[in-house]
Write a protein that holds these residues in place. Sequence first.
Motif, PDB file in Angstrom:
ATOM      1  N   ASP A  70      45.583  19.320  51.445  1.00 50.63           N
ATOM      2  CA  ASP A  70      45.078  19.016  50.114  1.00 50.63           C
ATOM      3  C   ASP A  70      44.220  20.162  49.589  1.00 50.63           C
ATOM      4  O   ASP A  70      43.517  20.837  50.350  1.00 50.63           O
ATOM      5  CB  ASP A  70      44.250  17.726  50.134  1.00 50.63           C
ATOM      6  N   ALA A  71      44.295  20.357  48.290  1.00 50.22           N
ATOM      7  CA  ALA A  71      43.459  21.380  47.659  1.00 50.22           C
ATOM      8  C   ALA A  71      42.056  20.823  47.489  1.00 50.22           C
ATOM      9  O   ALA A  71      41.862  19.752  46.909  1.00 50.22           O
ATOM     10  CB  ALA A  71      44.044  21.770  46.304  1.00 50.22           C
ATOM     11  N   LYS A  72      41.065  21.581  47.979  1.00 45.87           N
ATOM     12  CA  LYS A  72      39.671  21.152  47.856  1.00 45.87           C
ATOM     13  C   LYS A  72      38.776  22.364  48.031  1.00 45.87           C
ATOM     14  O   LYS A  72      39.116  23.335  48.694  1.00 45.87           O
ATOM     15  CB  LYS A  72      39.328  20.081  48.893  1.00 45.87           C
ATOM     16  N   GLY A  73      37.626  22.286  47.394  1.00 46.40           N
ATOM     17  CA  GLY A  73      36.666  23.367  47.493  1.00 46.40           C
ATOM     18  C   GLY A  73      36.832  24.406  46.401  1.00 46.40           C
ATOM     19  O   GLY A  73      37.812  24.424  45.638  1.00 46.40           O
ATOM     20  N   PHE A  74      35.855  25.301  46.330  1.00 49.77           N
ATOM     21  CA  PHE A  74      35.813  26.322  45.290  1.00 49.77           C
ATOM     22  C   PHE A  74      36.629  27.552  45.649  1.00 49.77           C
ATOM     23  O   PHE A  74      36.774  28.456  44.825  1.00 49.77           O
ATOM     24  CB  PHE A  74      34.347  26.737  45.069  1.00 49.77           C
ATOM     25  N   MET A  75      37.184  27.610  46.844  1.00 45.39           N
ATOM     26  CA  MET A  75      37.833  28.826  47.302  1.00 45.39           C
ATOM     27  C   MET A  75      39.020  29.255  46.430  1.00 45.39           C
ATOM     28  O   MET A  75      39.209  30.461  46.209  1.00 45.39           O
ATOM     29  CB  MET A  75      38.266  28.673  48.755  1.00 45.39           C
ATOM     30  N   PRO A  76      39.859  28.374  45.907  1.00 47.02           N
ATOM     31  CA  PRO A  76      40.939  28.828  45.017  1.00 47.02           C
ATOM     32  C   PRO A  76      40.420  29.565  43.781  1.00 47.02           C
ATOM     33  O   PRO A  76      41.001  30.572  43.375  1.00 47.02           O
ATOM     34  CB  PRO A  76      41.660  27.529  44.647  1.00 47.02           C
ATOM     35  N   VAL A  77      39.331  29.073  43.196  1.00 45.45           N
ATOM     36  CA  VAL A  77      38.754  29.761  42.037  1.00 45.45           C
ATOM     37  C   VAL A  77      38.172  31.104  42.451  1.00 45.45           C
ATOM     38  O   VAL A  77      38.257  32.095  41.707  1.00 45.45           O
ATOM     39  CB  VAL A  77      37.686  28.870  41.376  1.00 45.45           C
ATOM     40  N   ALA A  78      37.583  31.164  43.646  1.00 46.52           N
ATOM     41  CA  ALA A  78      37.044  32.436  44.142  1.00 46.52           C
ATOM     42  C   ALA A  78      38.154  33.464  44.325  1.00 46.52           C
ATOM     43  O   ALA A  78      37.978  34.646  43.993  1.00 46.52           O
ATOM     44  CB  ALA A  78      36.307  32.213  45.458  1.00 46.52           C
ATOM     45  N   PHE A  79      39.292  33.039  44.830  1.00 47.56           N
ATOM     46  CA  PHE A  79      40.422  33.960  44.974  1.00 47.56           C
ATOM     47  C   PHE A  79      40.960  34.371  43.608  1.00 47.56           C
ATOM     48  O   PHE A  79      41.471  35.494  43.456  1.00 47.56           O
ATOM     49  CB  PHE A  79      41.522  33.320  45.815  1.00 47.56           C
ATOM     50  N   ALA A  80      40.871  33.492  42.628  1.00 47.94           N
ATOM     51  CA  ALA A  80      41.299  33.874  41.277  1.00 47.94           C
ATOM     52  C   ALA A  80      40.403  34.969  40.712  1.00 47.94           C
ATOM     53  O   ALA A  80      40.885  35.955  40.135  1.00 47.94           O
ATOM     54  CB  ALA A  80      41.283  32.644  40.365  1.00 47.94           C
ATOM     55  N   THR A  81      39.089  34.833  40.881  1.00 53.95           N
ATOM     56  CA  THR A  81      38.177  35.878  40.408  1.00 53.95           C
ATOM     57  C   THR A  81      38.372  37.169  41.186  1.00 53.95           C
ATOM     58  O   THR A  81      38.260  38.270  40.619  1.00 53.95           O
ATOM     59  CB  THR A  81      36.727  35.404  40.536  1.00 53.95           C
ATOM     60  N   LEU A  82      38.669  37.064  42.486  1.00 54.53           N
ATOM     61  CA  LEU A  82      38.935  38.262  43.273  1.00 54.53           C
ATOM     62  C   LEU A  82      40.210  38.951  42.806  1.00 54.53           C
ATOM     63  O   LEU A  82      40.285  40.188  42.761  1.00 54.53           O
ATOM     64  CB  LEU A  82      39.036  37.895  44.750  1.00 54.53           C
ATOM     65  N   GLY A  83      41.212  38.165  42.440  1.00 56.45           N
ATOM     66  CA  GLY A  83      42.452  38.741  41.934  1.00 56.45           C
ATOM     67  C   GLY A  83      42.241  39.467  40.622  1.00 56.45           C
ATOM     68  O   GLY A  83      42.819  40.543  40.392  1.00 56.45           O
ATOM     69  N   VAL A  84      41.401  38.918  39.748  1.00 51.59           N
ATOM     70  CA  VAL A  84      41.102  39.587  38.481  1.00 51.59           C
ATOM     71  C   VAL A  84      40.372  40.901  38.730  1.00 51.59           C
ATOM     72  O   VAL A  84      40.683  41.940  38.134  1.00 51.59           O
ATOM     73  CB  VAL A  84      40.262  38.665  37.576  1.00 51.59           C
ATOM     74  N   SER A  85      39.397  40.872  39.636  1.00 53.40           N
ATOM     75  CA  SER A  85      38.586  42.068  39.882  1.00 53.40           C
ATOM     76  C   SER A  85      39.411  43.194  40.476  1.00 53.40           C
ATOM     77  O   SER A  85      39.229  44.368  40.119  1.00 53.40           O
ATOM     78  CB  SER A  85      37.422  41.716  40.815  1.00 53.40           C
ATOM     79  N   THR A  86      40.323  42.878  41.378  1.00 57.15           N
ATOM     80  CA  THR A  86      41.107  43.930  42.033  1.00 57.15           C
ATOM     81  C   THR A  86      42.191  44.487  41.123  1.00 57.15           C
ATOM     82  O   THR A  86      42.492  45.690  41.169  1.00 57.15           O
ATOM     83  CB  THR A  86      41.740  43.388  43.314  1.00 57.15           C
ATOM     84  N   THR A  87      42.795  43.658  40.289  1.00 58.16           N
ATOM     85  CA  THR A  87      43.843  44.153  39.398  1.00 58.16           C
ATOM     86  C   THR A  87      43.278  45.012  38.278  1.00 58.16           C
ATOM     87  O   THR A  87      43.960  45.922  37.790  1.00 58.16           O
ATOM     88  CB  THR A  87      44.636  42.983  38.795  1.00 58.16           C
ATOM     89  N   ARG A  88      42.043  44.754  37.877  1.00 60.52           N
ATOM     90  CA  ARG A  88      41.435  45.521  36.800  1.00 60.52           C
ATOM     91  C   ARG A  88      40.468  46.591  37.300  1.00 60.52           C
ATOM     92  O   ARG A  88      39.807  47.254  36.499  1.00 60.52           O
ATOM     93  CB  ARG A  88      40.693  44.583  35.844  1.00 60.52           C
ATOM     94  N   SER A  89      40.374  46.752  38.590  1.00 54.61           N
ATOM     95  CA  SER A  89      39.467  47.746  39.148  1.00 54.61           C
ATOM     96  C   SER A  89      40.054  49.148  38.989  1.00 54.61           C
ATOM     97  O   SER A  89      41.264  49.360  39.110  1.00 54.61           O
ATOM     98  CB  SER A  89      39.212  47.459  40.633  1.00 54.61           C
ATOM     99  N   GLN A  90      39.178  50.118  38.727  1.00 49.58           N
ATOM    100  CA  GLN A  90      39.598  51.514  38.612  1.00 49.58           C
ATOM    101  C   GLN A  90      39.639  52.211  39.969  1.00 49.58           C
ATOM    102  O   GLN A  90      40.113  53.335  40.056  1.00 49.58           O
ATOM    103  CB  GLN A  90      38.642  52.264  37.677  1.00 49.58           C
TER     104      GLN A  90
END
Length: 228
Positions: A70-90
């Motif tokens: 089951d999906a639970k916890g904040f970790m999926p959202v944390a991975f979403a923010t990590l994905g944004v940061s790495t794709t837009r990182s210089q």
Amino acid sequence: VHRLLTYIFVYEDLISLACGAVIIWYFAGSFEKNVGTVKHCFLTLAFAILSALLYLLLGTIVSRVSEVEDAKGFMPVAFATLGVSTTRSQMKRTLIFGVRLPVVLVPWLMLCIAWFIPGSSLLSNLCGLLAGEAYGLGYCFCLDFPESAATKLDRVFPFSLLKRIPGLKYIPGSLAERRAFKSSKINPATGTYPTQSYYCSSPPALPAFQMQHPNAQSEGFQHSCAPG
């Protein structure tokens, strides 16, 4: 329908709760500093719902092959923010555990590590990472809103109330204000740090006989201003 959002607040034990608190502090905190509090709150809700919808879509397929947690916890959202940061990182490469790796591989390495965290769902974390990278690459442009809208929301409830809470660090929505906030930390005001003041006494009066000889006067002046 409400579980599309409330699952990020569900934790089974204290270990998963502690891991979730560390993840929120590290990943969500750094993401909020880059986008502002208003946009961070909005994207947290958006990433939570997108990750849940993607989880429901892929869960029906994966459940035919293996058991799905089951999906639970904040970790999926944390991975979403990590994905944004790495794709837009210089940055092209970064140092992880003493090894230089491409930045685009960092979220997938963290995904493998998160597999061993108690109570985490690999599929939900993967869905969060895919949602974040899709937004970072520009495929979810509908989630973006102009900076002027974020600046206006800074002045309305509940964000206007968050600014007044003592001890709470509020990040403004304006990019210029965020840069000014960061520069104020890098270049502190005068008197913020203790400094050592140096006192240079005036050179002693020259003897009367040296006034008659210019060369001697020059030597006496150099001697009086010697270091130390």
